[in-house]
Motif scaffolding. Structure first.
Motif, PDB file in Angstrom:
ATOM      1  N   GLU A   9       0.804  -1.221   0.000  1.00 20.46           N
ATOM      2  CA  GLU A   9       0.000   0.000   0.000  1.00 20.46           C
ATOM      3  C   GLU A   9       0.839   1.274   0.000  1.00 20.46           C
ATOM      4  O   GLU A   9       0.964   1.947   1.023  1.00 20.46           O
ATOM      5  CB  GLU A   9      -0.935  -0.008   1.207  1.00 20.46           C
ATOM      6  N   PRO A  10       1.392   1.631  -1.152  1.00 18.31           N
ATOM      7  CA  PRO A  10       2.178   2.869  -1.205  1.00 18.31           C
ATOM      8  C   PRO A  10       1.291   4.081  -0.951  1.00 18.31           C
ATOM      9  O   PRO A  10       0.101   4.056  -1.220  1.00 18.31           O
ATOM     10  CB  PRO A  10       2.733   2.872  -2.629  1.00 18.31           C
ATOM     11  N   PRO A  12      -0.025   8.103  -1.444  1.00 17.34           N
ATOM     12  CA  PRO A  12      -0.512   8.754  -2.664  1.00 17.34           C
ATOM     13  C   PRO A  12       0.598   9.279  -3.579  1.00 17.34           C
ATOM     14  O   PRO A  12       0.526   9.122  -4.784  1.00 17.34           O
ATOM     15  CB  PRO A  12      -1.378   9.901  -2.158  1.00 17.34           C
ATOM     16  N   THR A  15       2.423   6.361  -5.142  1.00 22.04           N
ATOM     17  CA  THR A  15       1.516   5.760  -6.128  1.00 22.04           C
ATOM     18  C   THR A  15       1.557   6.535  -7.437  1.00 22.04           C
ATOM     19  O   THR A  15       1.690   5.949  -8.507  1.00 22.04           O
ATOM     20  CB  THR A  15       0.075   5.722  -5.581  1.00 22.04           C
ATOM     21  N   LEU A  19       2.942   5.068 -10.941  1.00 16.87           N
ATOM     22  CA  LEU A  19       2.070   5.036 -12.116  1.00 16.87           C
ATOM     23  C   LEU A  19       2.667   5.853 -13.259  1.00 16.87           C
ATOM     24  O   LEU A  19       2.620   5.441 -14.417  1.00 16.87           O
ATOM     25  CB  LEU A  19       0.678   5.542 -11.772  1.00 16.87           C
ATOM     26  N   PRO A  66       3.657  -2.935  -6.390  1.00 15.76           N
ATOM     27  CA  PRO A  66       2.788  -2.507  -5.279  1.00 15.76           C
ATOM     28  C   PRO A  66       1.501  -3.329  -5.247  1.00 15.76           C
ATOM     29  O   PRO A  66       1.001  -3.762  -6.279  1.00 15.76           O
ATOM     30  CB  PRO A  66       2.464  -1.044  -5.610  1.00 15.76           C
ATOM     31  N   TRP A  68      -1.980  -2.759  -4.997  1.00 20.00           N
ATOM     32  CA  TRP A  68      -2.959  -1.685  -5.059  1.00 20.00           C
ATOM     33  C   TRP A  68      -4.151  -2.130  -5.871  1.00 20.00           C
ATOM     34  O   TRP A  68      -4.118  -3.126  -6.571  1.00 20.00           O
ATOM     35  CB  TRP A  68      -2.374  -0.402  -5.610  1.00 20.00           C
ATOM     36  N   LEU A  73      -7.132   2.698  -9.942  1.00 24.37           N
ATOM     37  CA  LEU A  73      -6.101   3.647 -10.355  1.00 24.37           C
ATOM     38  C   LEU A  73      -5.912   3.688 -11.868  1.00 24.37           C
ATOM     39  O   LEU A  73      -5.087   4.439 -12.375  1.00 24.37           O
ATOM     40  CB  LEU A  73      -4.773   3.298  -9.679  1.00 24.37           C
ATOM     41  N   TYR A  77      -3.600   6.102 -14.542  1.00 27.74           N
ATOM     42  CA  TYR A  77      -2.603   5.456 -15.394  1.00 27.74           C
ATOM     43  C   TYR A  77      -2.843   5.786 -16.867  1.00 27.74           C
ATOM     44  O   TYR A  77      -1.906   6.117 -17.600  1.00 27.74           O
ATOM     45  CB  TYR A  77      -2.618   3.936 -15.181  1.00 27.74           C
ATOM     46  N   SER A 116     -10.985   8.765 -10.898  1.00 27.89           N
ATOM     47  CA  SER A 116     -10.148   8.932  -9.700  1.00 27.89           C
ATOM     48  C   SER A 116     -10.814   9.656  -8.550  1.00 27.89           C
ATOM     49  O   SER A 116     -10.581   9.333  -7.392  1.00 27.89           O
ATOM     50  CB  SER A 116      -8.867   9.706 -10.071  1.00 27.89           C
TER      51      SER A 116
END
Length: 120
Positions: A9-10, A12, A15, A19, A66, A68, A73, A77, A116
């Motif tokens: 769980e990286p 924000p 993340t 990405l 990761p 996630w 997400l 991406y 998002s």
């Protein structure tokens, strides 16, 4: 047994960085194959293809290390991928985005924002 480099769980910012890096690597790898197939000959063709293979392999690890909710997400991406693809097309192949590409890109960015930020 789990893979030792899995990121749990990286946050924000990490993340977004992962990405963005993954989208760049995928677009760059694809551009290397474009160059190898249509724009290179001889040794340069094999070097371009090899660089494409390397970039896409690193992309695969970057996007999958990761843990996630990638489906959630995906909007971010796709936006990153579109933007990096246009930048690479412009600088590597001198292909400036046309008006339809810009209009479609605006829709991609709007869709990424909806995916998002819309909280049901």
């Amino acid at each position: 047994m789990s893979f030792p480099l899995i990121l749990r769980e990286p946050g924000p910012l990490l993340t977004l960085l992962l990405l963005g890096a993954a989208a760049f690597l995928e677009a760059f790898g694809d551009s290397c194959f474009q160059s190898a197939i249509y724009r290179s000959t001889g040794v340069a063709r094999f070097l371009s293809a090899g660089l494409g293979v390397l970039a896409l392999a690193v992309y695969g690890f970057t996007v999958n290390l990761p843990r996630w909710d990638f489906g959630r997400l995906l909007g971010v991406y796709v936006v990153f991928f579109f933007v990096f693809a246009q930048i690479l097309a412009w600088f590597r192949f001198q292909q400036k985005p046309s008006l339809p590409v810009c209009a479609g890109g605006a829709l991609i960015i709007a869709g990424g924002c909806v995916i998002s930020f819309w909280r049901a």
